[in-house]
Motif scaffolding. Structure first.
Motif, mmCIF file in Angstrom:
data_model
loop_
_atom_site.group_PDB
_atom_site.id
_atom_site.type_symbol
_atom_site.label_atom_id
_atom_site.label_comp_id
_atom_site.label_asym_id
_atom_site.label_seq_id
_atom_site.Cartn_x
_atom_site.Cartn_y
_atom_site.Cartn_z
ATOM 1 N N SER A 90 96.774 25.905 11.831
ATOM 2 C CA SER A 90 98.286 26.474 10.775
ATOM 3 C C SER A 90 98.561 27.700 10.165
ATOM 4 N N ARG A 121 100.360 28.762 7.645
ATOM 5 C CA ARG A 121 101.537 29.012 6.367
ATOM 6 C C ARG A 121 102.157 30.598 6.590
ATOM 7 N N GLY A 158 96.615 25.431 0.370
ATOM 8 C CA GLY A 158 97.071 24.916 1.199
ATOM 9 C C GLY A 158 96.780 25.036 2.323
ATOM 10 N N HIS A 159 96.024 25.807 2.767
ATOM 11 C CA HIS A 159 94.988 25.189 3.951
ATOM 12 C C HIS A 159 94.077 24.441 3.580
ATOM 13 N N ALA A 197 102.610 35.566 5.385
ATOM 14 C CA ALA A 197 101.545 34.687 6.236
ATOM 15 C C ALA A 197 100.167 34.249 6.026
ATOM 16 N N THR A 217 106.115 27.366 -0.043
ATOM 17 C CA THR A 217 106.220 27.883 1.339
ATOM 18 C C THR A 217 107.991 27.372 1.910
ATOM 19 N N THR A 246 106.034 26.321 7.489
ATOM 20 C CA THR A 246 104.570 25.932 8.829
ATOM 21 C C THR A 246 104.125 25.602 9.754
ATOM 22 N N GLU A 301 102.684 25.281 13.822
ATOM 23 C CA GLU A 301 101.381 24.645 13.993
ATOM 24 C C GLU A 301 100.624 25.322 15.235
ATOM 25 N N TRP A 330 112.512 30.406 12.592
ATOM 26 C CA TRP A 330 110.435 30.390 12.370
ATOM 27 C C TRP A 330 110.311 29.304 13.715
#
Length: 321
Positions: free
Chosen positions: A83, A85, A58-59, A76, A94, A97, A99, A135
């Motif tokens: 980012s 995740r 995912g990264h 995490a 997920t 996410t 930023e 979040w």
């Protein structure tokens, strides 16, 4: 106290392994080991066998930090792709996410209650606080310039924040910077309290004593490990023994021992009562970027465990007694 090598996994990742933490046991499973690598993946490993349980992608750049929620349900991973995740440990779904602009995420840690994720804000010279219910970013704690710094340092590069640690009561946050200073904050008031001096090179790792919320340990590129009274602003102990940068550290759940990983390729165990190194492990063939003691808890779990990860792509697991 001593360490005994239990198991090593060579080529655990395809690239350097820079991050490691333990995910606490839940009612349905035991503790898991979580590792993050420059190969852009995060991997989950079964506790004592180091059998791969899952690989998370995912990264799109290397993973530099991982953190586990105290519930053991979520975790995490932070990447150089700017980012963070947040994911469900058992399903890999997920959850969020987060930023962060480039070079804004290094070490991160959930608070003891699991309500806030604190992130060492890199080039922003701050700690970012994220609410784990929504979040949303709830606060940014900015690191003030130490009074002793030279006026010519207008770039602020020395304030680049590399490490972060919560006190066991959740009242204090400490962060370590590139210039060697450590900053302590009162979280409830979002207030900077003071700097702790003594290091002159980057402070890459910080950890509070689990048994005394005043005591903070630090690891630095100056090859020293320091012990502070973080409330009284005093250095109460300095330990040396590594021949190069100390990149990582963790304190045992009983508060009696400290483990450190270094660019000298060794893992050291320190007796905090004696304030001295009592053992050196040389399992790795390259820099040791992470060490982590397994938290207590879980059915039938008695023995202590320590894990270490390295630029050599391997994971080592030790018995701690």
């Amino acid at each position: 106290m001593k360490l005994a090598g239990l198991k090593s996994v060579e080529n655990a990742h395809e690239e350097s392994v820079w991050a490691v933490t333990w995910i606490p046991a839940t009612e349905t499973r035991g503790a898991l080991l979580l590792t993050g690598s420059l190969d852009e993946t995060v991997k989950l490993w079964r506790s004592d066998e180091l059998v791969l349980q899952g690989t998370n992608t995912g990264h799109c750049l290397g993973v530099v930090s991982v953190a586990a929620h105290p519930s053991g349900v979520i975790a995490a991973s932070a990447s150089l792709d700017s980012s963070i995740r947040v994911f469900d440990v058992d399903t890999n779904a997920t959850i969020a996410t987060l930023e962060a602009i480039p070079s804004e995420v290094w070490k991160m840690q959930f608070d003891p209650k699991g309500t806030i994720l604190a992130v060492a804000g890199g080039g922003s010279a701050s700690i970012k606080l994220w609410d784990t219910a929504t979040w949303q970013l709830i606060d940014t704690l900015s690191v003030p310039r130490p009074e002793s710094s030279k006026p010519s340092d207008k770039s602020g590069s020395g304030k680049f924040v590399l490490s972060v640690a919560w006190s066991p009561d959740g009242k204090r946050l400490a962060c370590g910077s590139m210039d060697g200073t450590i900053s302590v904050f009162d979280v409830a008031r979002a207030k900077f309290l003071h700097h702790l001096d003594g290091h002159y090179m980057p402070v890459r790792s910080l950890v509070y004593s689990p048994i005394d919320p005043r005591v903070l340990y630090s690891a630095s590129d100056d090859a020293h490990v320091h012990m502070y009274d973080a409330e009284g602003k005093s250095l109460i102990g300095a330990m040396s023994g590594h021949s190069s940068w100390v990149l990582s550290m963790d304190v045992s759940p009983d508060g009696g021992a400290l483990a450190t990983g270094s660019s000298d390729r060794t893992v050291r165990l320190w007796d905090l009562g004696m304030r001295a190194a009592v053992q050196t492990m040389s399992n790795h063939t390259d820099q040791v970027w992470g060490v982590a003691f397994r938290p207590p808890g879980g059915a039938g779990v008695r023995a202590g465990r320590l894990a270490s990860v390295s630029d050599d792509k391997s994971i080592s697991l030790y018995d701690y007694s």
